[in-house]
Scaffold this active site. Sequence first.
Site, mmCIF file in Angstrom:
data_model
loop_
_atom_site.group_PDB
_atom_site.id
_atom_site.type_symbol
_atom_site.label_atom_id
_atom_site.label_comp_id
_atom_site.label_asym_id
_atom_site.label_seq_id
_atom_site.Cartn_x
_atom_site.Cartn_y
_atom_site.Cartn_z
ATOM 1 N N VAL A 144 109.471 105.732 -34.364
ATOM 2 C CA VAL A 144 108.454 106.320 -33.498
ATOM 3 C C VAL A 144 108.391 105.574 -32.165
ATOM 4 C CG1 VAL A 144 106.000 106.829 -33.269
ATOM 5 C CG2 VAL A 144 107.109 107.027 -35.499
ATOM 6 N N CYS A 145 108.562 106.320 -31.082
ATOM 7 C CA CYS A 145 108.466 105.779 -29.723
ATOM 8 C C CYS A 145 109.434 104.585 -29.582
ATOM 9 C CB CYS A 145 107.015 105.416 -29.421
ATOM 10 S SG CYS A 145 106.717 105.029 -27.698
ATOM 11 N N GLN A 146 108.918 103.415 -29.220
ATOM 12 C CA GLN A 146 109.796 102.247 -29.106
ATOM 13 C C GLN A 146 110.461 101.953 -30.452
ATOM 14 O OE1 GLN A 146 107.785 98.521 -28.942
ATOM 15 N NE2 GLN A 146 109.329 97.529 -27.669
ATOM 16 N N GLY A 148 111.540 104.105 -32.365
ATOM 17 C CA GLY A 148 112.692 104.992 -32.414
ATOM 18 C C GLY A 148 113.891 104.357 -31.717
ATOM 19 N N MET A 168 111.273 110.033 -32.980
ATOM 20 C CA MET A 168 110.100 110.780 -32.528
ATOM 21 C C MET A 168 109.607 110.182 -31.206
ATOM 22 S SD MET A 168 106.713 111.599 -34.778
ATOM 23 C CE MET A 168 107.626 112.587 -35.940
#
Lengths: 351, 187
Positions: A144-146, A148, A168
């Site tokens: 998720v985000c970083q 990811g 994501m």
Amino acid sequence: MIGLTSERIAEELQAFQAKLAQGAHTLSGLGEIEVGVSPREAVYQEDKLTLYRYRPRTEKPHPVPLLIVYALVNRPYMMDLQEDRSMIRGLLDAGLDVYLIDWGYPDAADRELGLTDYIHRYIDHCVDVLRERCGQDAINLLGVCQGGTLSLCFSSLYPEKIRNLVTMVTPVDFHTPDNLLTHLIRHVDVDLLVNTLGNLPGQLLNFTFLSLSPFRLAGQKYVDLTDIFDDAQALRNFLRMEKWIFDSPDQAGEAFRQFAKDFFQQNKLIKGEVNIGDRRVNLGNIVMPVLNVYAAQDHLVPPAASKALAECCGSRDYSEYSFQGGHIGIYVSSRAQREVPLAVAAWLLAR
Amino acid sequence: MFDVELLIKQSRAYLAFGEQIRRFTEQFPSDPQPTDWDTALRQHFDRFKAMVAQSSEDSNLNPDLAQLWTLTLESWQQAASSLGISAIASRAGPSADAWQVYQQILGEYFELLRQSAMTALDLMEKRLRDRAVAGEAAGSLRELFNLWVDCNEETYGRMLRGAEYSELSGRLLNALLGCRASGETTP
């Protein structure tokens, strides 16, 4: 014409003040605001990291575990904020066996932690724990985000351990023209920052995020709050979000140094120039199936920054899922609850 | 946990905004001639801008009104405080230079934010004028406040995306770190 009389405005101001008084009363009666609602147990710990398993909500969950790697920035309970706003619950309901890495709160003792520690040690250890625990050669990874971006690095370095990869709202190309965070960090002397402060204080990150839209995020939001002072449930929802926004862990110094310089300032990931320890990250090594989920109105990770993955990963089974919402809405909006976990689960269960 | 101070500050700012608008509407009979309104709108926004300019010179003049546009600056000051740089000693020596550099850049930053706030008032004035031409009227004070927020976000957003802001905000943080690195802080 403005269409308002002096008397009308005075009445509105008076009503506003009355609501404020009522709000003070309501707020004081709300008690502790709880976040992170789904039952879970710790299955592994290392330093400040805790690996949690969420209690399955189906009789026979999928045998391949799904490990969620959240960002180092902010806290992962955003994925499980409350019963009716929980991506984790949605994934559990869809029959998945869900695990999550909670990074904890780095302190001064962690200033030397680098991305090497986070990827070669922490993520790798968690992945190995799950491979052994579940008897699988490879597991499913959701970054998720970083988180990811870290997951992309890990999957590139250890492709044999990852069966399917879901990213994501994940930045890949950090130099798209609409990337505001890159714009803001471009002239920051990152070495001076880390050498001076050690860890990056969470409050500095808060400032950065609020400064992107201060009149809405630090002004209008609180005026609008008076509209829900008579609704305890809506007020609790607001306070949960507020808690998450300001619950910003400090960032381990060396990890921040490399992430800020190599990823944000020099955009090395997409150029194939990032080294994690002594190993080079080549996104072409990501040959497992990939689902890239991005938010069409994301102001922090613009869609183009995520979609760049299509051009540089080595997977022949690459898909994208566009969520019609923003960077936060993808976790907590009603639409996200209806759409995102089902889409992710359906994609995973088909593989 | 929830910082009630934020709510109180912004509520006060909203009330100060409302008071500004109330004063404006107080000048008119129930159905003013369009030209009177046009002139008065210009005069009112000129006064509004003058007050913003004054509050930048003397923060005690109208702190609640100033709160409307100094959100970013206040948030920055809080972040600076969290770095232990809230009380910087202005003692002589090489480290005093770092402090002076920081103060100078902070002044530039402040000026950029002030310009953005002024431009937002120009934009709001234009939007109100356009609405008047289209025969549209605001239904509530909140609607006007939301228009003010929209105008500020628009002008601030343009400033934020500009090269000048990127360069200046980087220099500001670097200068602050320079003070810390030179030991020019008090606990």
